[in-house]
Design a protein around this motif. Structure first.
Motif, short mmCIF file in Angstrom:
data_model
loop_
_atom_site.label_atom_id
_atom_site.label_comp_id
_atom_site.label_asym_id
_atom_site.label_seq_id
_atom_site.Cartn_x
_atom_site.Cartn_y
_atom_site.Cartn_z
N SER A 1 0.84 -1.20 0.00
CA SER A 1 0.00 0.00 0.00
C SER A 1 0.88 1.25 0.00
N PRO A 2 0.34 2.38 -0.51
CA PRO A 2 1.09 3.64 -0.47
C PRO A 2 1.45 4.05 0.96
N ASN A 3 0.59 3.69 1.92
CA ASN A 3 0.88 4.03 3.31
C ASN A 3 2.17 3.35 3.79
N CYS A 4 2.42 2.15 3.29
CA CYS A 4 3.65 1.44 3.67
C CYS A 4 4.88 2.22 3.20
N VAL A 5 4.83 2.68 1.94
CA VAL A 5 5.96 3.46 1.41
C VAL A 5 6.13 4.74 2.21
N GLY A 6 5.01 5.39 2.53
CA GLY A 6 5.09 6.60 3.34
C GLY A 6 5.70 6.34 4.70
N ASN A 7 5.34 5.21 5.31
CA ASN A 7 5.91 4.85 6.61
C ASN A 7 7.40 4.58 6.51
N TYR A 8 7.83 3.93 5.41
CA TYR A 8 9.27 3.69 5.21
C TYR A 8 10.02 5.02 5.16
N GLU A 9 9.47 5.95 4.39
CA GLU A 9 10.17 7.23 4.17
C GLU A 9 10.16 8.11 5.42
N ARG A 10 9.15 7.96 6.26
CA ARG A 10 9.10 8.74 7.51
C ARG A 10 9.84 8.05 8.64
N GLY A 11 10.33 6.86 8.39
CA GLY A 11 11.06 6.13 9.42
C GLY A 11 10.18 5.48 10.47
N GLU A 12 8.87 5.31 10.14
CA GLU A 12 7.94 4.73 11.10
C GLU A 12 7.92 3.20 11.02
N SER A 13 8.38 2.67 9.91
CA SER A 13 8.49 1.22 9.77
C SER A 13 9.62 0.92 8.78
N PHE A 14 9.94 -0.36 8.67
CA PHE A 14 11.06 -0.75 7.81
C PHE A 14 10.61 -1.87 6.89
N PRO A 15 11.00 -1.84 5.61
CA PRO A 15 10.55 -2.89 4.68
C PRO A 15 11.09 -4.27 5.02
#
Length: 241
Positions: free
Chosen positions: A28-42
């Motif tokens: 999901s786009p939210n996953c990519v956004g979380n990666y870029e904000r440092g809130e989660s990791f792929p």
């Protein structure tokens, strides 16, 4: 910059939106956004896909966490990859274009009397006219390490290392000259000029004519544009080990 910042930079450089990247990865786009904000990791699978899709390597994305410096921005990595695919003729052409653009920028900064200029090189292989370029870091370090240089380094606005034998016998290859910005030169005072896009060292004799460091008269009156004075030579350091 952390992992998320570098991921965002790489995505934008590839002209991809978060949604487009997410669709390709199957997330999901939210996953990519979380990666870029440092809130989660792929997860590992998506991380490998990101490497391949964006043309990245682990050192680039994780250099901050690992405490290393790859030495390249993402755009520089793309340029380097493109350069490696070129044939010898195209590489030579691209190198020449890059050198001309660098010289143009240096010319503008010298005319503006930029205080940011520090150590440059004057490439003069054939004749008294030459080109300006950024000097290699190792050349600057070798020069600064010479006895007496540090004490007098501040006397000049910037320094030029001679590359080539075009100014011999007065100045040999490797000689470093200190330059101070100036509006005009006194008689027989050596200065650095821009003459129709070429850099040249010259002085004005008692007859008002400009003479090169090899004693040749320079026909500035034949130039399309009036020569522009960058500055005058105030110090000189011969190339001695």
């Amino acid at each position: 910059m952390d992992f998320g910042d570098r991921l965002r930079e790489a995505r934008q450089s590839n002209n991809l939106t978060q949604k487009e990247l997410a669709d390709i990865l199957g997330i999901s786009p939210n996953c990519v956004g979380n990666y870029e904000r440092g809130e989660s990791f792929p997860r590992q699978k998506y991380l490998y896909d990101i490497f391949k899709l964006l043309g990245l390597d682990a050192n680039y994305l994780f250099q901050d966490a690992l405490g290393i410096d790859t030495g390249y921005w993402f755009e520089e990595r793309l340029l380097l990859s493109s350069y490696r695919t070129m044939d010898k003729r195209t590489r030579k052409l691209m190198s020449r274009i890059a050198s001309m653009e660098v010289e143009k920028i240096l010319n503008e900064r010298m005319l503006a009397k930029s205080p940011d200029l520090d150590f440059l090189c004057f490439i003069c292989d054939d004749g008294v006219y030459g080109h300006m370029a950024i000097a290699a870091d190792e050349d600057k370090m070798k020069f600064i390490e010479k006895p007496g240089v540090v004490k007098n380094f501040g006397r000049a606005d910037f320094h030029l290392m001679i590359k080539g034998n075009g100014m011999e016998p007065r100045f040999e290859d490797g000689t470093v000259l200190g330059i101070n910005y100036a509006q005009e030169l006194a008689e027989k005072q050596l200065g650095l000029f821009n003459a129709d896009g070429y850099a040249v060292f010259a002085y004005r004799n008692t007859a008002g004519k400009y003479i090169s460091v090899r004693g040749e008269r320079l026909s500035f009156e034949l130039n399309e544009k009036k020569p522009v004075l960058y500055g005058r030579v105030v110090t000189g350091y011969p190339n001695k080990n």
